[in-house]
Structures are given as structure tokens and as C-alpha cells.
Design a protein around this motif. Structure first.
Motif, PDB file in Angstrom:
ATOM      1  N   PRO A   8     -12.153 -16.243  -9.090  1.00 63.02           N
ATOM      2  CA  PRO A   8     -10.763 -16.510  -8.766  1.00 63.02           C
ATOM      3  C   PRO A   8     -10.469 -16.143  -7.318  1.00 63.02           C
ATOM      4  O   PRO A   8     -10.909 -15.126  -6.801  1.00 63.02           O
ATOM      5  CB  PRO A   8      -9.999 -15.619  -9.745  1.00 63.02           C
ATOM      6  N   ARG A  10      -7.458 -17.153  -3.808  1.00 59.83           N
ATOM      7  CA  ARG A  10      -6.334 -17.920  -3.318  1.00 59.83           C
ATOM      8  C   ARG A  10      -6.857 -19.014  -2.406  1.00 59.83           C
ATOM      9  O   ARG A  10      -7.568 -18.737  -1.451  1.00 59.83           O
ATOM     10  CB  ARG A  10      -5.343 -17.016  -2.592  1.00 59.83           C
ATOM     11  N   TYR A  25      -4.282 -21.020 -11.385  1.00 58.66           N
ATOM     12  CA  TYR A  25      -4.178 -19.574 -11.206  1.00 58.66           C
ATOM     13  C   TYR A  25      -4.426 -18.849 -12.535  1.00 58.66           C
ATOM     14  O   TYR A  25      -4.828 -17.697 -12.545  1.00 58.66           O
ATOM     15  CB  TYR A  25      -2.803 -19.207 -10.651  1.00 58.66           C
ATOM     16  N   CYS A  35      -0.828 -21.087 -15.386  1.00 61.88           N
ATOM     17  CA  CYS A  35      -0.147 -21.329 -14.113  1.00 61.88           C
ATOM     18  C   CYS A  35      -1.044 -22.222 -13.270  1.00 61.88           C
ATOM     19  O   CYS A  35      -2.179 -21.839 -12.949  1.00 61.88           O
ATOM     20  CB  CYS A  35       0.162 -20.020 -13.386  1.00 61.88           C
ATOM     21  N   CYS A  49       4.461 -20.841 -15.243  1.00 63.28           N
ATOM     22  CA  CYS A  49       4.141 -19.564 -14.609  1.00 63.28           C
ATOM     23  C   CYS A  49       4.115 -18.496 -15.707  1.00 63.28           C
ATOM     24  O   CYS A  49       5.071 -17.744 -15.884  1.00 63.28           O
ATOM     25  CB  CYS A  49       5.150 -19.212 -13.527  1.00 63.28           C
ATOM     26  N   THR A  56      -1.246 -12.916  -7.076  1.00 60.98           N
ATOM     27  CA  THR A  56      -2.213 -13.924  -6.627  1.00 60.98           C
ATOM     28  C   THR A  56      -1.535 -15.243  -6.289  1.00 60.98           C
ATOM     29  O   THR A  56      -2.052 -16.023  -5.485  1.00 60.98           O
ATOM     30  CB  THR A  56      -3.272 -14.172  -7.707  1.00 60.98           C
ATOM     31  N   LEU A  57      -0.386 -15.494  -6.899  1.00 57.94           N
ATOM     32  CA  LEU A  57       0.316 -16.757  -6.680  1.00 57.94           C
ATOM     33  C   LEU A  57       1.071 -16.762  -5.358  1.00 57.94           C
ATOM     34  O   LEU A  57       1.031 -17.733  -4.606  1.00 57.94           O
ATOM     35  CB  LEU A  57       1.284 -17.017  -7.833  1.00 57.94           C
ATOM     36  N   ALA A 425      -9.912 -19.994 -13.644  1.00 61.07           N
ATOM     37  CA  ALA A 425      -8.895 -19.641 -12.663  1.00 61.07           C
ATOM     38  C   ALA A 425      -9.525 -19.505 -11.282  1.00 61.07           C
ATOM     39  O   ALA A 425     -10.589 -18.904 -11.130  1.00 61.07           O
ATOM     40  CB  ALA A 425      -8.208 -18.336 -13.069  1.00 61.07           C
ATOM     41  N   GLY A 426      -8.885 -20.093 -10.282  1.00 56.87           N
ATOM     42  CA  GLY A 426      -9.368 -20.003  -8.919  1.00 56.87           C
ATOM     43  C   GLY A 426     -10.297 -21.106  -8.498  1.00 56.87           C
ATOM     44  O   GLY A 426     -10.658 -21.190  -7.316  1.00 56.87           O
TER      45      GLY A 426
END
Length: 553
Positions: A8, A10, A25, A35, A49, A56-57, A425-426
Motif C-alpha cells: 500500500p 499513496r 485505498y 475506499c 470512504c 493515507t487518503l 490496497a495501494g
């Protein structure tokens, strides 16, 4: 095929080159919520969300620095429905980014505050803007949003995004949680409303993987029959549920099923389930005509005149209501010990399948604990039916255990027709749209083993890949299995500790009683008689059906 490699992180989706992208996310592999950040050309859209922590968002965005729209985490947020795993991070997101527009259906906008009952609801700002159903709305230049009721929960919607670029138009549909069948309080997603939209990308939940469920009415009847037998045996029944959706569905089932109508019985509703009922009553004009018609003749929930009586349970009553058989609907937060007092009746605790509701060890030793299926999500056939009706180029699976989602991406009927993705995620998912389809390589899902037969002993040797699968722990829980023929194939099923306990101890059945416990077709607390209306259903040993055939007859 699946996007599971990168850790994960950004990612700045604005630097990528594809017109369509999806950066998850959170994908609800466990209980982390959903998310998704979708990019369609210049537009960045957050879908749901359900994060516990939005750090992280939003990255370095702060409430003070949020006066410049260029550093917002997205251009807008769209919410599919009000369940916590899709919505619990919205309030924190709004507080961090008050200029970020958040949209949902009207019903969802009114249900959202139930996610923050620990706060003073009156102080929660009305940050969610309501969009109409089945009406295209241009939320940004060149970006149109349209909401379609998706079943599952009042106000739940599938979200259709249409982006018009200079070269062509792109369409993406996010199902949120969806259910094709009608339930007591919600009409199912209507396929005919979505056919022919020439979809490019479908982001779809896969909660039940490839599992196949009995018809909704069969599920309801089986649950009602189990509760009915418990009450007849002078047991009280506890049904822990989430605050929204399942609890209210159960209450309507208990009020209207023939086993309970007119019966001298108390149904107590406690905790946030009761708060959810109150909120539903405020939204009655948005419910299906059948529900509104029911409410014209008698109260939808609270009613002490018509039997069975439906009452709100006060905290001081929790330790005494079980002195005579009753039914309690409560949330998963309240301590079950408060109900199960020594001087009360025996207790049956019924837990919905595929939930993380835990029961204290002390109660587990005193009460009978069983599970039931009353599905709120579409099963495997429903999932593939929706995909085939929409015929997108890309299918992105979220919301389900990794092994269940892998089962879906392994279906040959999907591999031959669509680009399939099941990202962690990511992991940024590129969604290039073209005129040709490149067949992706299929993952390995079938494994070869060896069978050795020596006298009366049969040994099946399986490769390590089978036992490394997380599902092996449940399959091999007791070391005992059940085997049956299915056509030309043999099917193996592991027996759980709960099944063994329910077949022992105080659950012995007299051999002279005609019931499932003495029927030749009952094995592992499941009916295997194709002539029975209970075929392939989980049954209790004291159950009965007209297709009964005595063991050893």
C-alpha cells in the motif's frame, strides 16, 4: 489478472497516462472498509470512504491548508450507502477537507449520522448533498453521475459515471453492495435499468465469491422455523445484528411470518438496532409501496397491541426479559452477558453467516450458538449475471476475502470475456479501453494429488498449495470430513466443531421420533434428499419434512 503485488502506498494518479484508473485505498478484504480513488480524464472521484483512519487518503492535506482546491484528495466523493464499511470515514474526511463535495442518495444522506452515534448527532453537520435517483447530474464539466437503486439497504445505489472526452465517452459503474432479489424492506437492483449502457469498466463487490444461495424465501423460512422450534422448546433467542439493514429485515420477518403472527410473544429491540428502526420510520415515504401499505394498517415496528408485541428494550430490563421465552434483536456491541442471566430461560444465539460478531467464552459454554443465512449481498450466480448483462471491458472485484475474489477471477466464463482485476490496497489499476481484447493468462486454481487405497484405508495426498490456502484451517478444523457424490464427482466437506457439538450432548434425539435426526438423508446437519423441500439446507436434528425416511428402514 489480479493486481496484488505492490505494498500500500499513496500514488499521484494525476501523473499516469491512462484515461481511466482506479487506486484502492481499502477493498474490504477483512474489515478495513472500502475506499477507491477513480480517475476519469482530469476528474478524480472518491468512491466510498469506509476507512477507520483517513491519513493515507488525505496525505499532507490539513484543514488549514485546504483553502486551495488543487490539494484536495479528489474533486468529489460519491457514497454508495450508509453501512460503516463504506461510510465511517466520511465525517473525518469532511472535517479535514470541508470544501470537498460529498454526494449520496437522499435516504443515504439521512442514514449516515447513525455511523457516529457516540457523537451528538445534532452537532454533526449536514455535509452530504443528496442526488436524485435515475437522473443524470453533471457534477463537473464533462462528468455526469447517475444513481440506480441497488438493493441491499434503503438508499443503497449503484453509481454510473460518464466522462465525455474529446475523442470518446467513457462509462464506469460502481455497484457498491448490491442485491438482485427483493427483501422485506428493499427492492432488488433492476437489471433492465442498466442493460445497454455500453459500459467500459465495472467495479463490483464479490462478498460471497462463487457461492450459490437458496432463494431468499427459503432462507427466511428456514430461519423462522428454527426460531419457532426454539420458542416451542421454551428457549429465548438472541439475534445480534448490525444497526442498519439486517436487524430491521429480521424484525419485519418476525412480524409477518405465519409462525409468529398472532402469537403471544415479546420481541425486544435493543441498542443501535432500535435507533435504526426510528430512523427508518422517518424515511417511510421512500420505501417500496408494499411496506408503505403495511404501515397504513399497523405500525411498521413498535407495536404492543398486535401480537407478537414489538417493544424497545431499556438497559435496566436486559437481565430479566429472558425469564419467559422471547426474542431479542440487538447490536453486536452490547455485552451478551447482560441478557444471559442465571435465572433466565435457556438461550439460543443465532449469528448471521460471514460476520465477525464474537460471543464471550462464558456465554458460548452456556448457550447454544448457531449461524443462519439471510443474504444481503448477491451470490456468485447473481454476480456473474450482472457482469454478463453489462458486458464491460474491465471488471474490478472488491469487497470480499481474497480467496473468494480469486474464485471469481478464476471463472473461465469471465476470463474469456473480460479483463479481470482484484487489486490490493495501494495497487494502481490501469484501465485502458480499446477495440480489441487481449486474453489474460489464467491463474492456477486446479491442483493434482494422489489417491492410495490399501484395504479399507483410503489416503488422499494433496499439494502444499491446498493446505496453504486460508480456507484449509476451517476445512480441517476437526479432522473429520463428509463426502458425497455429485454426478460423477465426489465432494468433500470439513465438519466444524460447532456441528459436532450440536450433534452431541443435550441434542440427542430419541430413535422412535420421526425427525431429521433419525432420517436416512440427514448427514452433517444437512438434508441430502432431492425429494425434500429442505434439500441442501442446514437442518436441526429435531426438524421434520414430509419426505422423511427412517434410518436403516
Amino acid at each position: 489478472m489480479s493486481d496484488r503485488n505492490s505494498p500500500p502506498s499513496r500514488v499521484d494518479v494525476s501523473e499516469a497516462i491512462s484515461d481511466l484508473q482506479c487506486l484502492p485505498y481499502a477493498v474490504q478484504h477483512e474489515n478495513e472498509g472500502v475506499c477507491l480513488l477513480v480517475r476519469m480524464g482530469p476528474h478524480r472521484i472518491i468512491l466510498d470512504c469506509g476507512l477507520d483512519n483517513i491519513a493515507t487518503l488525505i496525505g499532507g492535506v490539513t484543514k488549514q491548508a485546504n483553502q486551495r482546491s488543487s490539494i484536495l484528495p479528489a474533486d468529489l466523493v460519491l457514497v454508495s450507502h450508509a453501512h460503516p464499511d463504506h461510510a465511517r470515514g466520511l465525517l473525518e474526511l469532511h472535517q479535514a477537507c470541508p470544501l470537498l463535495p460529498i454526494y449520496a442518495s437522499e435516504v443515504t444522506s439521512k442514514l449516515l449520522p447513525l455511523n457516529w452515534l457516540n457523537s451528538n448527532i445534532e452537532t454533526i453537520p449536514q455535509f452530504c448533498q443528496a442526488l436524485p435517483l435515475r437522473s443524470p447530474v453533471e457534477v463537473r464539466e464533462g462528468l455526469v453521475v447517475e444513481l440506480f437503486p441497488s438493493g441491499h439497504l434503503p438508499g443503497a445505489v449503484a453509481i454510473l459515471l460518464t466522462y465525455t472526452a474529446p475523442q470518446r465517452t467513457y462509462k464506469l459503474l460502481y455497484t457498491g453492495d448490491f442485491f438482485l432479489s427483493n427483501s422485506r424492506l428493499v427492492e432488488g437492483l433492476k437489471l433492465d435499468e442498466l442493460r445497454g449502457i455500453e459500459l467500459d469498466v465495472l467495479i463490483i463487490e464479490g462478498s460471497y465469491g462463487t457461492s450459490r444461495h437458496p432463494h431468499r424465501r427459503h432462507q427466511e423460512n428456514q430461519l423462522a422455523e428454527r426460531i419457532n422450534r426454539a420458542i416451542a422448546d421454551r428457549c429465548s433467542v438472541i439475534l445480534p445484528t448490525p444497526a442498519l439493514g439486517l436487524g430491521q429485515e429480521l424484525l419485519m420477518l418476525l412480524r409477518s411470518h405465519h409462525h409468529f403472527t398472532g402469537r403471544d410473544l415479546d420481541i425486544w429491540v435493543d441498542g443501535t438496532v432500535a435507533v435504526g428502526c426510528d430512523t427508518y420510520l422517518e424515511l417511510l415515504p421512500h420505501f417500496p409501496p408494499s411496506v408503505q401499505n403495511f404501515a397504513r394498517h399497523q405500525p411498521l415496528f413498535w407495536d404492543e397491541r398486535v401480537r407478537p408485541r414489538v417493544r424497545r428494550l431499556q438497559p435496566e430490563q436486559r437481565g430479566i426479559v429472558g425469564k419467559s421465552p422471547c426474542i431479542i434483536l440487538t447490536d453486536a456491541i452490547i455485552d451478551i452477558n447482560e441478557y444471559c442471566q442465571p435465572e433466565t430461560e435457556p438461550w439460543l444465539i443465532l449469528l448471521p453467516e460471514k460476520t465477525n460478531i464474537t460471543i464471550p467464552d462464558k456465554i458460548a459454554q452456556q448457550a447454544t450458538i448457531e449461524t443462519y443465512l439471510l443474504a444481503q449481498h448477491s451470490d456468485g450466480p447473481g454476480t456473474t449475471q450482472l457482469i454478463h448483462n453489462l458486458r464491460p471491458q474491465h471488471v474490478v472485484f472488491v469487497h470480499g476475502s481474497p480467496v473468494y475474489l480469486a474464485d471469481l477471477t478464476s471463472l473461465e466464463e469471465l476470463q474469456n470475456r473480460y479483463h479481470l482485476h482484484s487489486p490490493n490496497a495501494g495497487n494502481l489499476v490501469e484501465l485502458p479501453i480499446g477495440e480489441t481484447f487481449i486474453q489474460p493468462s489464467a491463474p492456477e486454481t486446479n491442483y493434482e494429488g494422489e489417491l492410495t487405497e490399501l484395504g479399507t484405508v483410503i489416503t488422499i495426498t494433496l499439494p502444499d498449495a491446498i493446505t496453504a490456502d486460508p480456507r484449509w484451517r476451517d476445512f480441517a478444523d476437526t479432522g473429520l470430513i463428509e463426502a458425497r457424490w455429485q454426478g460423477e464427482e465426489i465432494v468433500l466437506r470439513g465438519l466444524s466443531q460447532r456441528e459436532l457439538l450440536n450433534q452431541s450432548g443435550d441434542r440427542y434425539v430419541s430413535s422412535d421420533v420421526d425427525c431429521c435426526g433419525t432420517c436416512r438423508h440427514q448427514r452433517g446437519q444437512r438434508c441430502w434428499n432431492p425429494a425434500s423441500p429442505l434439500y441442501n439446507f442446514k437442518v436441526t436434528l429435531d426438524g421434520y419434512c414430509p419426505a422423511f425416511e427412517r434410518l436403516n428402514s
